[in-house]
Scaffold this active site. Structure first.
Site, short mmCIF file in Angstrom:
data_model
loop_
_atom_site.label_atom_id
_atom_site.label_comp_id
_atom_site.label_asym_id
_atom_site.label_seq_id
_atom_site.Cartn_x
_atom_site.Cartn_y
_atom_site.Cartn_z
N HIS A 1 1.42 4.03 1.79
CA HIS A 1 1.88 4.62 3.39
C HIS A 1 3.56 4.61 2.96
O HIS A 1 4.14 3.68 2.63
CB HIS A 1 1.58 3.90 4.31
CG HIS A 1 -0.01 4.36 4.89
ND1 HIS A 1 -0.60 3.59 5.45
CD2 HIS A 1 -0.66 5.19 4.37
CE1 HIS A 1 -2.00 3.95 5.73
NE2 HIS A 1 -1.94 4.99 4.88
N ASP B 1 5.89 4.48 5.16
CA ASP B 1 6.56 3.47 5.92
C ASP B 1 6.68 1.92 4.92
O ASP B 1 7.40 1.08 5.57
CB ASP B 1 6.17 3.37 7.17
CG ASP B 1 4.97 2.88 7.49
OD1 ASP B 1 3.89 3.48 6.79
OD2 ASP B 1 4.82 2.07 8.19
N HIS B 2 6.20 2.10 3.72
CA HIS B 2 6.01 0.98 3.11
C HIS B 2 6.84 1.13 1.64
O HIS B 2 7.09 0.33 0.93
CB HIS B 2 4.66 0.28 2.81
CG HIS B 2 4.27 -0.11 4.20
ND1 HIS B 2 4.36 -1.41 4.56
CD2 HIS B 2 3.80 0.63 5.05
CE1 HIS B 2 3.57 -1.30 6.07
NE2 HIS B 2 3.46 -0.19 6.22
N HIS C 1 4.49 -5.01 10.42
CA HIS C 1 5.19 -4.48 11.63
C HIS C 1 5.33 -5.32 12.59
O HIS C 1 4.53 -6.17 12.69
CB HIS C 1 4.13 -3.26 12.17
CG HIS C 1 3.96 -1.84 11.24
ND1 HIS C 1 4.86 -0.80 11.52
CD2 HIS C 1 3.26 -1.88 10.07
CE1 HIS C 1 4.47 -0.01 10.63
NE2 HIS C 1 3.79 -0.34 9.80
N HIS D 1 1.02 -1.11 0.10
CA HIS D 1 0.09 -0.16 0.05
C HIS D 1 0.92 1.31 -0.08
O HIS D 1 1.84 1.22 0.16
CB HIS D 1 -0.99 -0.06 1.10
CG HIS D 1 -0.47 0.08 2.51
ND1 HIS D 1 0.37 -1.17 2.89
CD2 HIS D 1 -0.29 0.99 3.40
CE1 HIS D 1 0.86 -0.55 4.16
NE2 HIS D 1 0.43 0.44 4.53
N ASP E 1 -0.04 -4.01 6.20
CA ASP E 1 -0.68 -3.40 7.29
C ASP E 1 -2.25 -4.12 7.57
O ASP E 1 -3.09 -3.11 8.27
CB ASP E 1 -0.75 -1.81 7.50
CG ASP E 1 0.84 -1.57 7.84
OD1 ASP E 1 1.46 -2.14 7.68
OD2 ASP E 1 0.82 0.05 7.77
N HIS F 1 -7.59 -1.01 5.42
CA HIS F 1 -6.37 -0.08 6.18
C HIS F 1 -6.27 1.20 5.19
O HIS F 1 -6.11 2.36 5.45
CB HIS F 1 -5.06 -0.88 6.56
CG HIS F 1 -3.90 0.06 6.87
ND1 HIS F 1 -4.04 0.43 7.97
CD2 HIS F 1 -2.87 0.28 6.16
CE1 HIS F 1 -2.78 1.23 8.17
NE2 HIS F 1 -2.03 1.07 7.03
#
Ligand code: ZN
Ligand code: FE
Length: 261
Positions: free
Chosen positions: A58, A60-61, A171, A56, A133, A114
């Site tokens: 975000h 942090d990905h 995570h 996805h 996530d 999400h």
């Protein structure tokens, strides 16, 4: 087939997954939040990067996407529905699409909730699920863009995979998720065993992932809201008794958001 999967810890609690074909010296990376961490691992293991996968949009990905693409020329595959949010996406994929890395086939499963375009990748040959996530050990993602009902139906798709599927989530949240799961279901022997295992692993600084789907089905409250016996437990914790599974899931997600363990 000689494949290995490395977990690369990144940022506060992200995992980047590096899947390598040892014989060919090729690797594929899932959700590279940090290019330097990936490049260091590639260098140490003498691997070329052949493919970048995103679950996805975000940051942090995906934050390492551009540097890795520049340095290795690897294509970026991600959700077609998030095409405008992921720079330089080489191929947008949808539910039912199949991607290949070396002689592995990865099945794309749309798992919105999400984010509204979130996808998961399932590789039956190595029994691996990369779910970003959407699903965590003992928990699930927060509902940011989609609806709780959407996330529930997404989790049902993942729950239908074979029991020996190994879950590689985005995570390291297991220890965070544990108090809520234990508060609901402290009598659950499988959950208590898992809790002890998680404490032992985290004391040593080791990952709690991957975890088998079988274990999650027995311990993760978010995968159990349609079980009559578990519904009794939820009713005892003050959750609605007359709701359908999707609504009960939504109420449980909200209860978790409020929970201060
Ligand atoms: Zn996310
Ligand atoms: Fe994340």
């Amino acid at each position: 087939m000689g494949f290995s999967i490395d977990l690369l810890p990144a940022k506060a609690d992200n995992y980047i997954y590096l899947v390598s074909d040892v014989a060919l010296g090729l690797a594929m990376v899932v959700d590279p939040s940090d290019a330097n961490i990936v490049e260091e691992a590639l260098y140490k293991k003498d691997l070329q990067l052949a493919l970048i996968l995103n679950t996805h949009h975000h940051s942090d990905h995906i934050a390492g996407n551009n540097k890795l693409q520049r340095d290795y020329g690897a294509p970026i595959i991600g959700p077609a529905k998030e095409k405008t949010m992921i720079e330089n996406l080489s191929r947008g994929v949808e539910d039912g699409d199949v991607i290949t890395f070396s002689d592995l086939r990865g099945h794309v499963i749309e798992t919105p909730g999400h984010t509204s375009g979130s996808i998961s990748y399932y590789f039956p040959d190595i029994k691996a699920l990369f779910c970003g996530d959407t699903l965590f050990s003992l928990g699930c993602g927060r509902v940011f863009e989609g609806t709780a009902a959407q996330l529930w139906y997404s989790l049902l798709k993942l729950r239908a995979l074979p029991d020996d599927t190994q879950i590689y989530a985005g995570h390291e949240y297991t220890a965070h998720n544990m108090p809520f799961a234990l508060m609901l279901d402290s009598e659950n022997a499988v959950l208590r065993d898992r809790a002890n295992e998680v404490l032992r692993l985290r004391e040593k600084g080791l990952p709690t992932l991957p975890v088998s789907l079988a274990k999650e089905k027995a311990t993760n409250p978010f995968l159990r809201v349609d079980e009559p016996a578990f519904q009794k437990i939820l009713a005892g914790a003050g959750l609605p008794t007359d709701a359908d599974a999707a609504a009960l899931f939504g109420a449980l997600r909200m209860a978790k958001d409020r929970f201060k363990g």
